[in-house]
Design a protein around this motif. Structure first.
Motif, PDB file in Angstrom:
ATOM      1  N   ILE A 245     -90.750 -37.570  40.286  1.00  0.00           N
ATOM      2  CA  ILE A 245     -90.760 -37.570  38.818  1.00  0.00           C
ATOM      3  C   ILE A 245     -90.091 -36.311  38.289  1.00  0.00           C
ATOM      4  CG2 ILE A 245     -92.269 -37.441  36.786  1.00  0.00           C
ATOM      5  CD1 ILE A 245     -94.191 -39.325  38.357  1.00  0.00           C
ATOM      6  N   LEU A 246     -90.402 -35.170  38.888  1.00  0.00           N
ATOM      7  CA  LEU A 246     -89.744 -33.920  38.477  1.00  0.00           C
ATOM      8  C   LEU A 246     -88.232 -33.996  38.649  1.00  0.00           C
ATOM      9  CD1 LEU A 246     -92.020 -31.063  39.867  1.00  0.00           C
ATOM     10  CD2 LEU A 246     -91.358 -31.427  37.486  1.00  0.00           C
ATOM     11  N   ARG A 247     -87.787 -34.609  39.736  1.00  0.00           N
ATOM     12  CA  ARG A 247     -86.355 -34.693  40.031  1.00  0.00           C
ATOM     13  C   ARG A 247     -85.602 -35.408  38.909  1.00  0.00           C
ATOM     14  NH1 ARG A 247     -86.655 -36.483  44.882  1.00  0.00           N
ATOM     15  NH2 ARG A 247     -86.241 -34.507  45.894  1.00  0.00           N
ATOM     16  N   THR A 248     -86.228 -36.376  38.289  1.00  0.00           N
ATOM     17  CA  THR A 248     -85.540 -37.133  37.229  1.00  0.00           C
ATOM     18  C   THR A 248     -85.885 -36.628  35.831  1.00  0.00           C
ATOM     19  OG1 THR A 248     -87.299 -38.773  37.189  1.00  0.00           O
ATOM     20  CG2 THR A 248     -85.413 -39.226  38.618  1.00  0.00           C
TER      21      THR A 248
ATOM     22  N   GLN B 177     -83.858 -45.643  40.948  1.00  0.00           N
ATOM     23  CA  GLN B 177     -84.374 -45.157  42.225  1.00  0.00           C
ATOM     24  C   GLN B 177     -85.809 -44.670  42.078  1.00  0.00           C
ATOM     25  OE1 GLN B 177     -81.467 -42.186  43.270  1.00  0.00           O
ATOM     26  NE2 GLN B 177     -80.166 -43.654  44.347  1.00  0.00           N
ATOM     27  N   LEU B 178     -86.093 -43.955  40.989  1.00  0.00           N
ATOM     28  CA  LEU B 178     -87.453 -43.485  40.747  1.00  0.00           C
ATOM     29  C   LEU B 178     -88.408 -44.659  40.589  1.00  0.00           C
ATOM     30  CD1 LEU B 178     -89.547 -41.276  40.170  1.00  0.00           C
ATOM     31  CD2 LEU B 178     -88.884 -41.425  37.758  1.00  0.00           C
TER      32      LEU B 178
ATOM     33  N   ALA C 259     -92.792 -47.505  42.665  1.00  0.00           N
ATOM     34  CA  ALA C 259     -93.443 -48.787  42.967  1.00  0.00           C
ATOM     35  C   ALA C 259     -93.912 -48.838  44.411  1.00  0.00           C
ATOM     36  CB  ALA C 259     -92.488 -49.940  42.670  1.00  0.00           C
ATOM     37  N   ILE C 260     -93.046 -48.421  45.331  1.00  0.00           N
ATOM     38  CA  ILE C 260     -93.413 -48.429  46.752  1.00  0.00           C
ATOM     39  C   ILE C 260     -94.586 -47.493  47.005  1.00  0.00           C
ATOM     40  CG2 ILE C 260     -92.624 -47.760  49.061  1.00  0.00           C
ATOM     41  CD1 ILE C 260     -89.805 -48.759  48.146  1.00  0.00           C
ATOM     42  N   ARG C 261     -94.526 -46.295  46.475  1.00  0.00           N
ATOM     43  CA  ARG C 261     -95.597 -45.322  46.705  1.00  0.00           C
ATOM     44  C   ARG C 261     -96.886 -45.736  46.009  1.00  0.00           C
ATOM     45  NH1 ARG C 261     -92.158 -39.722  46.914  1.00  0.00           N
ATOM     46  NH2 ARG C 261     -91.245 -40.180  48.927  1.00  0.00           N
ATOM     47  N   THR C 262     -96.775 -46.376  44.855  1.00  0.00           N
ATOM     48  CA  THR C 262     -97.973 -46.854  44.167  1.00  0.00           C
ATOM     49  C   THR C 262     -98.638 -47.960  44.969  1.00  0.00           C
ATOM     50  OG1 THR C 262     -97.040 -46.250  42.030  1.00  0.00           O
ATOM     51  CG2 THR C 262     -98.839 -47.836  42.018  1.00  0.00           C
TER      52      THR C 262
END
Length: 148
Positions: free
Chosen positions: A92-95, A106-107, A112-115
């Protein structure tokens, strides 16, 4: 002494400086997440080896013997869930600074995958917690002052 004006800070906080600061923050947060996952995995491995040399041979056919193994899995799951939260925070910080549509996509995919992984881990943790409570000798005995 002159009062500070927004134009005075414009030279100090340029987009490239802000990108550098955020990039450093991303690296630190992602490192923290990776460190949490590594520490959890190392702890679980050491516990498993210790449990394996003492109790794993007795595990088969012994009622409640999987109690220690479930506790190890539960703790490892908590480390993984926390580490994944840090990794998502880094993404999230990266974007955070002028993201492109590609970065947002990509975020969204990563989030979604991590959630989903976090949700599955949460369910596993809850299931393991209930199993531990069921197997724990302290929870099966009636607590003084409570109705059975």
């Amino acid at each position: 002494m002159r009062a500070a004006t927004p134009s005075m800070y414009a030279d100090v906080l340029t987009e490239s400086t802000l990108r550098d600061v955020v990039d450093l923050a991303v690296r630190l947060v992602e490192f923290a997440g990776a460190l949490i996952i590594f520490v959890g995995a190392a702890w679980a491995f050491v516990q498993f080896i210790g449990y394996g040399t003492v109790g794993l041979r007795k595990w088969r056919g012994t009622p409640g013997a999987e109690f220690g193994f479930n506790r190890i899995r539960l703790t490892l799951g908590r480390f993984l869930a926390l580490g994944l939260e840090f990794q998502l925070a880094g993404d999230i910080l990266r974007t955070a600074i002028a993201p492109s549509f590609t970065e947002i996509g990509q975020l969204a995919a990563i989030a979604a995958i991590r959630t989903v992984l976090n949700y599955i881990l949460g369910r596993e943790i809850e299931q393991e917690r209930r199993e531990i409570e069921r197997l724990s000798p302290q929870t099966s005995a009636a607590t003084p002052g409570t109705a059975p």
